[in-house]
Design a protein around this motif. Sequence first.
Motif, PDB file in Angstrom:
ATOM      1  N   THR A   1      18.995  51.288  13.108  1.00  0.00           N
ATOM      2  CA  THR A   1      20.438  51.517  13.077  1.00  0.00           C
ATOM      3  C   THR A   1      20.953  52.140  14.366  1.00  0.00           C
ATOM      4  O   THR A   1      22.006  51.758  14.868  1.00  0.00           O
TER       5      THR A   1
ATOM      6  N   HIS B   1      22.738  58.619  15.502  1.00  0.00           N
ATOM      7  CA  HIS B   1      23.396  57.726  14.548  1.00  0.00           C
ATOM      8  C   HIS B   1      24.797  57.383  15.069  1.00  0.00           C
ATOM      9  O   HIS B   1      25.529  58.272  15.517  1.00  0.00           O
TER      10      HIS B   1
ATOM     11  N   GLU C   1      27.628  56.913  13.809  1.00  0.00           N
ATOM     12  CA  GLU C   1      28.752  57.665  13.233  1.00  0.00           C
ATOM     13  C   GLU C   1      28.706  59.151  13.599  1.00  0.00           C
ATOM     14  O   GLU C   1      29.643  59.885  13.283  1.00  0.00           O
ATOM     15  N   ARG C   2      27.641  59.582  14.251  1.00  0.00           N
ATOM     16  CA  ARG C   2      27.480  60.999  14.599  1.00  0.00           C
ATOM     17  C   ARG C   2      27.504  61.243  16.109  1.00  0.00           C
ATOM     18  O   ARG C   2      27.225  62.343  16.562  1.00  0.00           O
ATOM     19  N   ARG C   3      27.808  60.235  16.873  1.00  0.00           N
ATOM     20  CA  ARG C   3      27.815  60.386  18.327  1.00  0.00           C
ATOM     21  C   ARG C   3      28.993  61.247  18.783  1.00  0.00           C
ATOM     22  O   ARG C   3      29.980  61.387  18.090  1.00  0.00           O
TER      23      ARG C   3
END
Length: 141
Positions: free
Chosen positions: A23, A78, A80-82
């Motif tokens: 991912t 991840h 969505e966590r960048r």
Amino acid sequence: MTDLHIRAAVPEDLDAVLAFWKTAAEGTSISDDRDGVERLVARDPEALILAERDGELVGTVIAGFDGWRCHLYRLAVHPERRRQGIGSALLAAAEERFVALGGRRGDAMVLVRNETGQAAWRAAGYAPEEKWRRWVKHLTV
């Protein structure tokens, strides 16, 4: 949201790490399999560094040291966590490990087509060495 927890991977983490890389990492490698990652952790138990937030794996970096040079692989956060400081925290942990081991320069291999990765390495203070197609940073000893 709780604080970020940085720690070395253990064998029980490896399936989750391999799934995470599908991912979060740019491309795959011939060594992105259970046997390859098991060998890494068995040979150097502190090399695979994980970032977790609220019990969720959100980032990885491999900080390999061969006794002479410091090598960085699989810096992945991840999607969505960048841009939340996770990559910076992982690199700080890797660099601390290198300095403690006597390392003086970190090398990172980055795919030429991975513009997101190149921007992240540049932001972390690494510079491209066109001759070798790697990114380097001199570490404080």
